[in-house]
Design a protein around this motif. Structure first.
Motif, PDB file in Angstrom:
ATOM      1  N   THR A   4       0.634  -1.480  -0.514  1.00  0.00           N
ATOM      2  CA  THR A   4       0.260  -0.232   0.077  1.00  0.00           C
ATOM      3  C   THR A   4       0.725   1.339   0.337  1.00  0.00           C
ATOM      4  O   THR A   4      -0.173   2.382  -0.076  1.00  0.00           O
ATOM      5  CB  THR A   4      -0.544   0.044   0.966  1.00  0.00           C
ATOM      6  OG1 THR A   4      -0.300  -0.023   2.724  1.00  0.00           O
ATOM      7  CG2 THR A   4      -1.884  -0.883   1.066  1.00  0.00           C
ATOM      8  N   SER A   5       2.069   1.408  -0.106  1.00  0.00           N
ATOM      9  CA  SER A   5       2.945   2.794  -0.768  1.00  0.00           C
ATOM     10  C   SER A   5       3.224   2.772  -1.615  1.00  0.00           C
ATOM     11  O   SER A   5       2.644   2.099  -2.710  1.00  0.00           O
ATOM     12  CB  SER A   5       3.950   1.929  -0.217  1.00  0.00           C
ATOM     13  OG  SER A   5       4.514   1.394  -1.005  1.00  0.00           O
ATOM     14  N   ARG A   6       3.289   4.225  -1.859  1.00  0.00           N
ATOM     15  CA  ARG A   6       3.047   4.966  -3.060  1.00  0.00           C
ATOM     16  C   ARG A   6       4.056   5.016  -3.425  1.00  0.00           C
ATOM     17  O   ARG A   6       5.289   4.165  -3.027  1.00  0.00           O
ATOM     18  CB  ARG A   6       3.225   6.320  -3.461  1.00  0.00           C
ATOM     19  CG  ARG A   6       1.458   6.677  -2.136  1.00  0.00           C
ATOM     20  CD  ARG A   6       0.520   6.466  -3.113  1.00  0.00           C
ATOM     21  NE  ARG A   6      -0.859   6.583  -2.969  1.00  0.00           N
ATOM     22  CZ  ARG A   6      -1.736   8.302  -2.962  1.00  0.00           C
ATOM     23  NH1 ARG A   6      -1.438   8.811  -3.666  1.00  0.00           N
ATOM     24  NH2 ARG A   6      -2.882   8.992  -2.311  1.00  0.00           N
ATOM     25  N   PRO A  19       7.640   1.616   3.734  1.00  0.00           N
ATOM     26  CA  PRO A  19       7.107   2.695   3.581  1.00  0.00           C
ATOM     27  C   PRO A  19       7.450   3.672   4.116  1.00  0.00           C
ATOM     28  O   PRO A  19       6.833   5.296   3.472  1.00  0.00           O
ATOM     29  CB  PRO A  19       4.974   1.791   3.644  1.00  0.00           C
ATOM     30  CG  PRO A  19       5.677   0.602   3.868  1.00  0.00           C
ATOM     31  CD  PRO A  19       7.267   0.290   4.136  1.00  0.00           C
ATOM     32  N   GLY A  55      -3.336   3.035  -0.445  1.00  0.00           N
ATOM     33  CA  GLY A  55      -2.228   3.873  -0.632  1.00  0.00           C
ATOM     34  C   GLY A  55      -2.494   5.253  -0.711  1.00  0.00           C
ATOM     35  O   GLY A  55      -2.504   6.055  -1.363  1.00  0.00           O
ATOM     36  N   CYS A  56      -3.600   5.208   0.379  1.00  0.00           N
ATOM     37  CA  CYS A  56      -3.947   7.030   0.337  1.00  0.00           C
ATOM     38  C   CYS A  56      -3.240   8.227   0.831  1.00  0.00           C
ATOM     39  O   CYS A  56      -3.115   9.105   0.887  1.00  0.00           O
ATOM     40  CB  CYS A  56      -5.168   7.334   1.599  1.00  0.00           C
ATOM     41  SG  CYS A  56      -4.390   6.928   3.597  1.00  0.00           S
ATOM     42  N   GLY A  57      -2.003   8.114   1.434  1.00  0.00           N
ATOM     43  CA  GLY A  57      -0.346   8.835   1.500  1.00  0.00           C
ATOM     44  C   GLY A  57      -1.199   9.544   2.585  1.00  0.00           C
ATOM     45  O   GLY A  57      -1.222   9.154   3.753  1.00  0.00           O
ATOM     46  N   ASP A  76      -3.555   2.656   3.938  1.00  0.00           N
ATOM     47  CA  ASP A  76      -1.718   2.727   3.334  1.00  0.00           C
ATOM     48  C   ASP A  76      -1.036   2.381   4.579  1.00  0.00           C
ATOM     49  O   ASP A  76      -1.126   1.303   6.085  1.00  0.00           O
ATOM     50  CB  ASP A  76      -1.841   4.084   3.616  1.00  0.00           C
ATOM     51  CG  ASP A  76      -0.459   4.370   2.574  1.00  0.00           C
ATOM     52  OD1 ASP A  76      -0.105   5.044   1.704  1.00  0.00           O
ATOM     53  OD2 ASP A  76       1.418   3.521   2.802  1.00  0.00           O
ATOM     54  N   LEU A  82      -0.059   8.022   7.148  1.00  0.00           N
ATOM     55  CA  LEU A  82      -1.166   8.190   7.914  1.00  0.00           C
ATOM     56  C   LEU A  82      -1.004   9.737   9.099  1.00  0.00           C
ATOM     57  O   LEU A  82      -2.197  10.237   9.328  1.00  0.00           O
ATOM     58  CB  LEU A  82      -1.153   6.951   8.285  1.00  0.00           C
ATOM     59  CG  LEU A  82      -1.340   5.884   7.320  1.00  0.00           C
ATOM     60  CD1 LEU A  82      -1.568   4.956   8.064  1.00  0.00           C
ATOM     61  CD2 LEU A  82      -2.824   5.857   6.744  1.00  0.00           C
ATOM     62  N   GLN A 100      -3.814   1.971   9.074  1.00  0.00           N
ATOM     63  CA  GLN A 100      -2.511   1.100   8.710  1.00  0.00           C
ATOM     64  C   GLN A 100      -3.227  -0.132   8.258  1.00  0.00           C
ATOM     65  O   GLN A 100      -3.528  -1.420   9.038  1.00  0.00           O
ATOM     66  CB  GLN A 100      -1.646   0.594   9.639  1.00  0.00           C
ATOM     67  CG  GLN A 100       0.029   0.866   9.236  1.00  0.00           C
ATOM     68  CD  GLN A 100       0.879   1.181   9.920  1.00  0.00           C
ATOM     69  OE1 GLN A 100       0.372   0.994  11.655  1.00  0.00           O
ATOM     70  NE2 GLN A 100       2.237   0.238   9.873  1.00  0.00           N
ATOM     71  N   ASP A 118      -8.180   5.283  -6.008  1.00  0.00           N
ATOM     72  CA  ASP A 118      -6.266   4.665  -5.886  1.00  0.00           C
ATOM     73  C   ASP A 118      -5.289   5.662  -7.627  1.00  0.00           C
ATOM     74  O   ASP A 118      -5.349   5.328  -8.047  1.00  0.00           O
ATOM     75  CB  ASP A 118      -6.462   3.038  -6.899  1.00  0.00           C
ATOM     76  CG  ASP A 118      -4.836   2.519  -6.926  1.00  0.00           C
ATOM     77  OD1 ASP A 118      -3.855   3.155  -6.757  1.00  0.00           O
ATOM     78  OD2 ASP A 118      -4.535   1.685  -7.827  1.00  0.00           O
ATOM     79  N   LEU A 121      -0.838   3.186  -6.621  1.00  0.00           N
ATOM     80  CA  LEU A 121      -1.004   2.067  -6.037  1.00  0.00           C
ATOM     81  C   LEU A 121      -0.231   0.796  -6.677  1.00  0.00           C
ATOM     82  O   LEU A 121       0.395   0.374  -7.037  1.00  0.00           O
ATOM     83  CB  LEU A 121      -1.718   2.104  -4.573  1.00  0.00           C
ATOM     84  CG  LEU A 121      -2.034   0.441  -4.480  1.00  0.00           C
ATOM     85  CD1 LEU A 121      -0.586   0.370  -3.549  1.00  0.00           C
ATOM     86  CD2 LEU A 121      -2.971   0.243  -3.585  1.00  0.00           C
TER      87      LEU A 121
END
Length: 209
Positions: A4-6, A19, A55-57, A76, A82, A100, A118, A121
């Motif tokens: 889920t990391s950008r 991440p 992956g909301c950052g 994320d 977060l 998380q 998304d 991601l």
């Protein structure tokens, strides 16, 4: 990089090892506002119902949805991101949930969503993780729900992003061949701080069937 990391280089140009390393310094995609492609979707009324950003950052798209009065959740793996998202929510006096969580296990959230966003991601996944992610989305999206995805395109030629997979149109089609209707795959851009032209991307719109 984790699920889920950008996807972007660490500050020294190398792929990050965790991440949270992505957020050791402000990453180039953290532009302090929603991506224009998603803002346009919101303005057109296409972002509706219960919202999930995978992956909301640091939460710009979650907070955009919350500002529209929508029930908005972001997931994320980067705890640093977060925390920043939660601080933004408090500063803007918006209500949103940040968790998380691994985007390949969205069914474990125990909820379904009407719209999933998304940005950045999907293009970090290899073939096996793409399949797991698509299955995870099916578990979390209500029938008739929408999935909007911005990802690196194979049209991007910049050397600065050589470590990032440039997604081909047929890879999107293959990943979502089961349980989804592909409504559109169109050229777009992912905005970044260092380059006003952004990164060539695909904007995909899919419906859960």
């Amino acid at each position: 990089m984790t699920a889920t990391s950008r996807s972007a280089a660490a500050s020294d140009g190398r792929p990050p090892s965790s991440p949270d390393q992505l957020y050791a310094r402000r990453p180039p995609w953290d532009i302090g506002r929603p991506q224009a492609a998603f803002r346009q979707l919101a303005d057109a009324g296409k972002i509706q119902g219960r919202i999930l950003d995978v992956g909301c950052g640091t939460g710009e798209h979650v907070l955009m949805a919350a500002s529209l009065g929508l029930d908005a959740t972001g997931v994320d793996l980067a705890e640093t991101a977060l925390r920043a998202a939660e601080e933004k929510a408090r500063a803007r006096e918006l209500t949103a949930e940040f968790r998380q969580h691994d985007a390949r296990r969205l069914g474990d959230l125990g909820r379904t969503f009407d719209t999933v966003l998304d940005c950045g991601l999907f293009h970090i996944f290899g073939a096996d993780d793409r399949a797991a992610f698509a299955q995870s989305l099916r578990a979390a999206v209500a029938p008739g729900g929408r999935y909007f995805m911005l990802c690196f395109s194979d049209r991007e030629t910049g050397d600065d992003w050589s470590h990032v997979h440039r997604v081909r149109r047929n890879e999107i089609v293959a990943a979502f061949a089961e349980g989804w209707r592909i409504d559109a795959i169109e050229p777009a851009a992912i905005e970044i701080v260092p380059d006003p032209d952004g990164i060539r991307a695909w904007l995909s719109a899919l419906t859960r069937i």
